[in-house]
Design a protein around this motif. Structure first.
Motif, PDB file in Angstrom:
ATOM      1  N   GLU A  44       0.824  -1.204   0.000  1.00 41.16           N
ATOM      2  CA  GLU A  44       0.000   0.000   0.000  1.00 41.16           C
ATOM      3  C   GLU A  44       0.861   1.257   0.000  1.00 41.16           C
ATOM      4  O   GLU A  44       0.518   2.258  -0.647  1.00 41.16           O
ATOM      5  CB  GLU A  44      -0.935   0.012   1.210  1.00 41.16           C
ATOM      6  CG  GLU A  44      -2.046   1.047   1.115  1.00 41.16           C
ATOM      7  CD  GLU A  44      -2.865   0.940  -0.171  1.00 41.16           C
ATOM      8  OE1 GLU A  44      -3.206   1.992  -0.738  1.00 41.16           O
ATOM      9  OE2 GLU A  44      -3.143  -0.192  -0.615  1.00 41.16           O
ATOM     10  N   LYS A  47       2.024   1.742  -3.529  1.00 44.53           N
ATOM     11  CA  LYS A  47       0.967   2.275  -4.382  1.00 44.53           C
ATOM     12  C   LYS A  47       0.690   3.750  -4.072  1.00 44.53           C
ATOM     13  O   LYS A  47       0.438   4.551  -4.974  1.00 44.53           O
ATOM     14  CB  LYS A  47      -0.300   1.436  -4.239  1.00 44.53           C
ATOM     15  CG  LYS A  47      -0.177   0.037  -4.844  1.00 44.53           C
ATOM     16  CD  LYS A  47      -1.472  -0.751  -4.712  1.00 44.53           C
ATOM     17  CE  LYS A  47      -1.355  -2.120  -5.372  1.00 44.53           C
ATOM     18  NZ  LYS A  47      -2.606  -2.911  -5.247  1.00 44.53           N
ATOM     19  N   ARG A  51       0.843   6.852  -6.693  1.00 47.46           N
ATOM     20  CA  ARG A  51      -0.268   7.814  -6.826  1.00 47.46           C
ATOM     21  C   ARG A  51       0.217   9.247  -6.605  1.00 47.46           C
ATOM     22  O   ARG A  51      -0.256  10.186  -7.243  1.00 47.46           O
ATOM     23  CB  ARG A  51      -1.367   7.501  -5.797  1.00 47.46           C
ATOM     24  CG  ARG A  51      -2.104   6.185  -6.010  1.00 47.46           C
ATOM     25  CD  ARG A  51      -3.276   6.088  -5.052  1.00 47.46           C
ATOM     26  NE  ARG A  51      -3.865   4.750  -5.040  1.00 47.46           N
ATOM     27  CZ  ARG A  51      -3.628   3.824  -4.116  1.00 47.46           C
ATOM     28  NH1 ARG A  51      -2.813   4.108  -3.093  1.00 47.46           N
ATOM     29  NH2 ARG A  51      -4.201   2.639  -4.183  1.00 47.46           N
ATOM     30  N   LEU A  79       2.266  -4.895  -8.498  1.00 50.22           N
ATOM     31  CA  LEU A  79       2.774  -3.527  -8.511  1.00 50.22           C
ATOM     32  C   LEU A  79       2.973  -3.047  -9.946  1.00 50.22           C
ATOM     33  O   LEU A  79       2.617  -1.913 -10.291  1.00 50.22           O
ATOM     34  CB  LEU A  79       4.088  -3.443  -7.741  1.00 50.22           C
ATOM     35  CG  LEU A  79       4.776  -2.073  -7.718  1.00 50.22           C
ATOM     36  CD1 LEU A  79       3.892  -1.031  -7.039  1.00 50.22           C
ATOM     37  CD2 LEU A  79       6.138  -2.163  -7.013  1.00 50.22           C
ATOM     38  N   PHE A  82      -0.312  -2.226 -11.379  1.00 53.40           N
ATOM     39  CA  PHE A  82      -0.824  -0.965 -10.830  1.00 53.40           C
ATOM     40  C   PHE A  82      -0.133   0.227 -11.482  1.00 53.40           C
ATOM     41  O   PHE A  82      -0.790   1.207 -11.864  1.00 53.40           O
ATOM     42  CB  PHE A  82      -0.619  -0.933  -9.317  1.00 53.40           C
ATOM     43  CG  PHE A  82      -1.118   0.325  -8.670  1.00 53.40           C
ATOM     44  CD1 PHE A  82      -2.471   0.486  -8.407  1.00 53.40           C
ATOM     45  CD2 PHE A  82      -0.241   1.343  -8.337  1.00 53.40           C
ATOM     46  CE1 PHE A  82      -2.935   1.668  -7.816  1.00 53.40           C
ATOM     47  CE2 PHE A  82      -0.696   2.511  -7.747  1.00 53.40           C
ATOM     48  CZ  PHE A  82      -2.056   2.674  -7.489  1.00 53.40           C
TER      49      PHE A  82
END
Length: 335
Positions: A44, A47, A51, A79, A82
């Motif tokens: 997380e 990510k 972002r 990953l 993503f």
């Protein structure tokens, strides 16, 4: 021209995902690092970091995922998927050891743009000696076949990365020719051997007896091979290096300390690194400017403290592998 006027948005992130590896490469001690997996960034956090780049970076920004062996990172292909979904490019550098049919299919499905396989010899004897594990050459060659079997529209692109050193000097030209013939492979790129990773910096490392297997003992022979590679590059061979890069390799092999002191470091202008524990830095020899666990990169990229660290990078005159191998920019004065 003042460097602070050149500062711009980053377009490249070199992300070391872990310090673990199953190989025992003689020129790299990364596998011996006392790696604490519990301190690594969580998925997380990874990510959130990706972002956070929105608004800071432009289309075409690339993540260069490495290790250790990055495929030993839990969820690494999630990953990749993503990052691709956020509109960024991805490259992964691997030794290929873990890529069986199932892994190859998952890599293709992750949306990875390009994959670089380390290969230091055209023969198993040479590559396995350098990499310290028998069978590592066969695994790398096998990985190419599996990836090509599943990939669609030649994605991910497959490249080879080879380190030029004494032990493989007689196989460098054969590697270039092999890549040229093999339609599965997009290109081969070369790097010059540097002091083994993880050792205390020693400007005389290449003179030590134990490093004779690394450092070219016949500089004339090395120069001849580099000239041939340069000629192949001019003739359209699938070689990733700029033609004049081989001229810099030639000068480096004559006297690495003299050569490196002529080159001015430009890191900090357009790229940054992230380590397994989240630290962000322009250069591993200079202090970090943040941590993705606690900092928003977009907020600290142009912060005063980050600017001060940038100036330290610009003023650095230490010898390091980046000066000869990474983020190469042509300097025609050697042509």
């Amino acid at each position: 021209m003042e460097h602070d006027k050149l500062t711009r948005k980053p377009n490249y992130c070199c992300w070391v995902l872990n310090y673990r590896c199953m190989l025992r490469c003689k020129m790299c001690n990364i596998w011996s690092i006392n790696d604490d997996k519990s301190l690594e960034t969580t998925m997380e956090q990874k990510k959130d970091f990706v972002r956070s780049l929105r608004g800071l970076v432009d289309q075409g920004f690339e993540f260069h995922l490495s290790g250790g062996e990055p495929l030993m990172t839990d969820g690494v292909l999630d990953l990749v998927d993503f990052i691709s979904g956020q509109g960024y490019k991805t490259n992964l550098v691997t030794n290929g050891f873990l890529i069986d049919e199932h892994m190859a299919e998952n890599i293709v499905n992750s949306g990875l743009d390009s994959l670089t396989i380390s290969l230091d010899g055209v023969t198993a004897q040479t590559h396995d000696f350098i990499r310290g594990v028998k069978g590592s050459h066969a695994r790398a060659i096998q990985a190419i076949g599996y990836l090509d079997k599943f990939r669609k529209n030649k994605k991910p692109a497959i490249s080879i990365l080879t380190i030029i050193m004494e032990r493989n000097l007689n196989e460098i030209m054969d590697l270039a020719e092999w890549v040229q013939r093999d339609q599965r492979i997009n290109m081969i790129s070369f790097q010059a051997i540097t002091q083994p990773f993880g050792e205390k910096t020693d400007n005389s490392w290449f003179l030590e007896e134990k490093n004779r297997i690394f450092w070219p003992q016949d500089t004339g022979k090395a120069a001849s091979i580099l000239e041939k590679l340069r000629a192949l590059r001019f003739n359209g061979y699938k070689i990733g290096n700029h033609p004049n890069h081989f001229l810099h390799f030639r000068e480096y092999f004559k006297d690495p300390n003299k050569f490196l002191k002529q080159i001015k470091c430009n890191l900090g202008d357009y790229e940054f690194h992230v380590d397994p524990y989240g630290k962000t830095f322009f250069c591993c020899l200079i202090e970090p400017f943040g941590n993705i666990k606690t900092d928003n990169l977009a907020q600290i990229w142009n912060a005063p403290n980050t600017g001060r660290i940038r100036q330290d990078v610009y003023g650095c005159r230490k010898n390091c592998h980046i000066m000869i191998n990474c983020f190469y920019e042509d300097e025609t004065h050697l042509a």
